[in-house]
Design an enzyme around this catalytic site. Structure first.
Site, PDB file in Angstrom:
ATOM      1  N   ARG A   1      32.418  47.261  28.708  1.00 40.64           N
ATOM      2  CA  ARG A   1      33.490  46.602  29.212  1.00 40.64           C
ATOM      3  C   ARG A   1      34.829  47.570  29.025  1.00 40.64           C
ATOM      4  O   ARG A   1      35.735  47.690  29.716  1.00 40.64           O
ATOM      5  CB  ARG A   1      34.005  45.350  28.674  1.00 40.64           C
ATOM      6  CG  ARG A   1      35.191  44.689  29.136  1.00 40.64           C
ATOM      7  CD  ARG A   1      35.579  43.337  28.390  1.00 40.64           C
ATOM      8  NE  ARG A   1      36.802  42.788  28.755  1.00 40.64           N
ATOM      9  CZ  ARG A   1      37.138  41.541  28.492  1.00 40.64           C
ATOM     10  NH1 ARG A   1      36.305  40.693  27.874  1.00 40.64           N
ATOM     11  NH2 ARG A   1      38.057  40.904  29.177  1.00 40.64           N
TER      12      ARG A   1
ATOM     13  N   ASN B   1      30.019  37.418  35.339  1.00 43.52           N
ATOM     14  CA  ASN B   1      31.014  38.227  36.286  1.00 43.52           C
ATOM     15  C   ASN B   1      30.322  39.569  36.714  1.00 43.52           C
ATOM     16  O   ASN B   1      29.409  40.101  36.053  1.00 43.52           O
ATOM     17  CB  ASN B   1      32.322  38.441  35.735  1.00 43.52           C
ATOM     18  CG  ASN B   1      33.042  37.274  35.617  1.00 43.52           C
ATOM     19  OD1 ASN B   1      33.312  36.604  36.724  1.00 43.52           O
ATOM     20  ND2 ASN B   1      33.729  36.894  34.416  1.00 43.52           N
TER      21      ASN B   1
ATOM     22  N   CYS C   1      33.288  29.381  38.095  1.00 44.12           N
ATOM     23  CA  CYS C   1      34.224  30.067  37.497  1.00 44.12           C
ATOM     24  C   CYS C   1      35.090  29.133  37.079  1.00 44.12           C
ATOM     25  O   CYS C   1      35.362  27.822  37.544  1.00 44.12           O
ATOM     26  CB  CYS C   1      35.078  30.966  38.575  1.00 44.12           C
ATOM     27  SG  CYS C   1      36.375  31.867  37.910  1.00 44.12           S
TER      28      CYS C   1
ATOM     29  N   HIS D   1      37.652  35.287  41.837  1.00 46.12           N
ATOM     30  CA  HIS D   1      38.654  35.921  41.535  1.00 46.12           C
ATOM     31  C   HIS D   1      39.708  36.523  42.638  1.00 46.12           C
ATOM     32  O   HIS D   1      40.383  37.651  42.072  1.00 46.12           O
ATOM     33  CB  HIS D   1      38.335  37.129  40.484  1.00 46.12           C
ATOM     34  CG  HIS D   1      37.673  36.563  39.287  1.00 46.12           C
ATOM     35  ND1 HIS D   1      37.298  37.424  38.241  1.00 46.12           N
ATOM     36  CD2 HIS D   1      37.518  35.440  38.584  1.00 46.12           C
ATOM     37  CE1 HIS D   1      36.762  36.678  37.048  1.00 46.12           C
ATOM     38  NE2 HIS D   1      36.974  35.522  37.375  1.00 46.12           N
TER      39      HIS D   1
ATOM     40  N   TYR E   1      44.268  36.847  39.086  1.00 46.79           N
ATOM     41  CA  TYR E   1      43.782  38.416  39.335  1.00 46.79           C
ATOM     42  C   TYR E   1      44.429  38.979  40.568  1.00 46.79           C
ATOM     43  O   TYR E   1      44.087  40.010  40.824  1.00 46.79           O
ATOM     44  CB  TYR E   1      42.184  38.351  39.583  1.00 46.79           C
ATOM     45  CG  TYR E   1      41.420  37.707  38.498  1.00 46.79           C
ATOM     46  CD1 TYR E   1      40.941  38.813  37.557  1.00 46.79           C
ATOM     47  CD2 TYR E   1      40.990  36.279  38.158  1.00 46.79           C
ATOM     48  CE1 TYR E   1      40.086  38.466  36.301  1.00 46.79           C
ATOM     49  CE2 TYR E   1      40.505  36.126  36.742  1.00 46.79           C
ATOM     50  CZ  TYR E   1      39.869  37.080  36.026  1.00 46.79           C
ATOM     51  OH  TYR E   1      39.071  36.605  34.926  1.00 46.79           O
TER      52      TYR E   1
END
Length: 420
Positions: free
Chosen positions: A90, A144, A164, A194, A241
């Site tokens: 990540r 995700n 979500c 998102h 987002y």
């Protein structure tokens, strides 16, 4: 019913367990199987889950498995909450794009594509195991990028729905602002995972969003790290987002001056795991609220209960478009209110989407199709095409450089790239 959690060694898991314990009448469980290849984390989370259930007087037993084959057999539902490569991968997702002048984020833009490349093949392997050993189970994907992963599962013929916590988070925020119980509030939620907007907030069926914006725009905007004038101009509330699109350059500059979110989360996870290992801890720590995933457990319980109980209620999920948004392909995956029953999720009709949102939704949906093709078929050229199609990149130079560097950084997770 047996429920399996793939990625059960996640620090999110006590949030789930807390929901299962509190909402036991809504979703009766006899077994919760935690599946994770990391034996140390799996042991810590299994101990924590067992203590939490015992404190609540919940009768379910907690079992563990390091392989999906050992954990999902006979399950009525399987929740996916895995992270391929952990926080180290990540961190690359969030920092490498910045070097090319692009937003660094784990689910959006180049970082989101990198995560999809790592995640989709593994999720499809797990889903095949579920199909073989728990053929009647529903797969609920919280992993995700949810839209891309859910489309991969549906395209492969699996009984899957994406979930979500953005929508339920907004519902709870609006209910608190209005001073009412959450069940009285529903949302005009539309878009892709998102990439959504709340175009209406219904209180007992009446749209009160104009009043909410008049009274609370600055407060809501601050929570989203956006300016209040933007919300008032839109006349809607975008998901957090959308700041990566609406404030791209400012976000890039901000990200260049602070540690990555991955670094922050890694420190939190270390502290949380230490707490989970304490035999006196039997409630979810307050620190977990800062980890993210708020209200995930409530959303997961409600969704699984509706799928196995054929309740036919309305929830915001990720499901096939099927003509709901006529400007997208029917097989696209969208995030909208849907009626959920034993057959799955059927999106409700949506008012025509304004061009201000429609163009961006169509743009990102096209990117998601290319991203899924790259994740399944492999090849640096497909990765480059997906990056070129993404509105946060969209230039040949950055797309070429990012494609090469993302493949190099993730080579050990990409079977098609290992031999190169």
């Amino acid at each position: 019913m047996k429920l399996a959690v793939v990625g059960g060694g996640s620090t999110y898991t006590p949030e789930l367990i807390d929901g299962f314990a509190r909402l036991r009448d809504e979703l009766p469980l006899s077994e919760i199987a935690l599946v994770d290849p990391d034996e140390r984390r799996l042991g810590l989370l299994a101990g924590m889950a067992t203590r939490m259930l015992a404190r609540a007087g919940h009768p379910a037993r907690v079992t563990t498995a390091t392989r999906a084959e050992e954990g999902v057999e006979g399950a009525g539902a399987v929740l996916l909450q895995l992270r391929v490569g952990g926080q180290a991968a990540r961190d690359v997702d969030e920092t490498l794009p910045l070097e090319c002048g692009c937003v660094g984020q784990e689910t959006t833009g180049a970082g989101g594509l990198a995560k999809a490349l790592r995640t989709v093949p593994l999720v499809l392997d797990i889903a095949e195991t579920v199909r073989r050993l728990a053929p009647d189970a529903w797969i609920v994907d919280f992993t995700n990028p949810v839209g891309i992963v859910t489309k991969a599962l549906l395209d492969a013929g699996h009984r899957a729905i994406g979930l979500c916590n953005v929508a339920i988070g907004f519902q709870r925020r609006f209910a608190a602002a209005l001073g009412v119980a959450p069940e009285r509030v529903s949302l005009g939620h539309v878009g892709l995972n998102h990439l959504t907007w709340e175009r209406a907030v219904y209180l007992d069926g009446e749209d009160v969003l104009p009043g909410v914006l008049a009274d609370h725009a600055e407060e809501i905007a601050a929570d989203l790290s956006m300016p209040g004038w933007l919300l008032r101009r839109l006349g809607s509330v975008p998901s957090y987002y959308l700041r990566y699109f609406y404030l791209h350059d400012a976000v890039v500059e901000e990200q260049r001056t602070k540690p990555s979110r991955a670094a922050e989360v890694a420190a939190m996870e270390s502290a949380l795991l230490e707490m989970y290992g304490d035999p006196s801890v039997d409630t979810k720590p307050e620190l977990l609220e800062k980890r993210g995933g708020a209200f995930y457990s409530e959303a997961a319980v409600a969704l699984v209960a509706s799928l196995v109980g054929d309740r036919g209620d309305v929830q915001v999920v990720n499901a096939r478009n099927g003509g709901t948004l006529p400007f997208l392909d029917d097989d696209a995956v969208i995030e909208v209110p849907a009626r959920v029953d034993a057959r799955g999720a059927t999106p409700l009709p949506v008012d025509p989407v304004e061009p201000l949102y429609r163009g961006l939704i169509a743009h990102v949906s096209a990117y998601e199709s290319l991203a899924l093709d790259a994740a399944i078929q492999g090849g640096e050229e497909r990765v480059r095409d997906a990056l070129l199609a993404h509105p946060l990149i969209g230039q040949a130079g950055p797309a070429d450089e990012l494609a090469r560097r993302l493949v190099d950084a993730n080579r050990s997770f990409l079977p098609w790239a290992v031999s190169r």
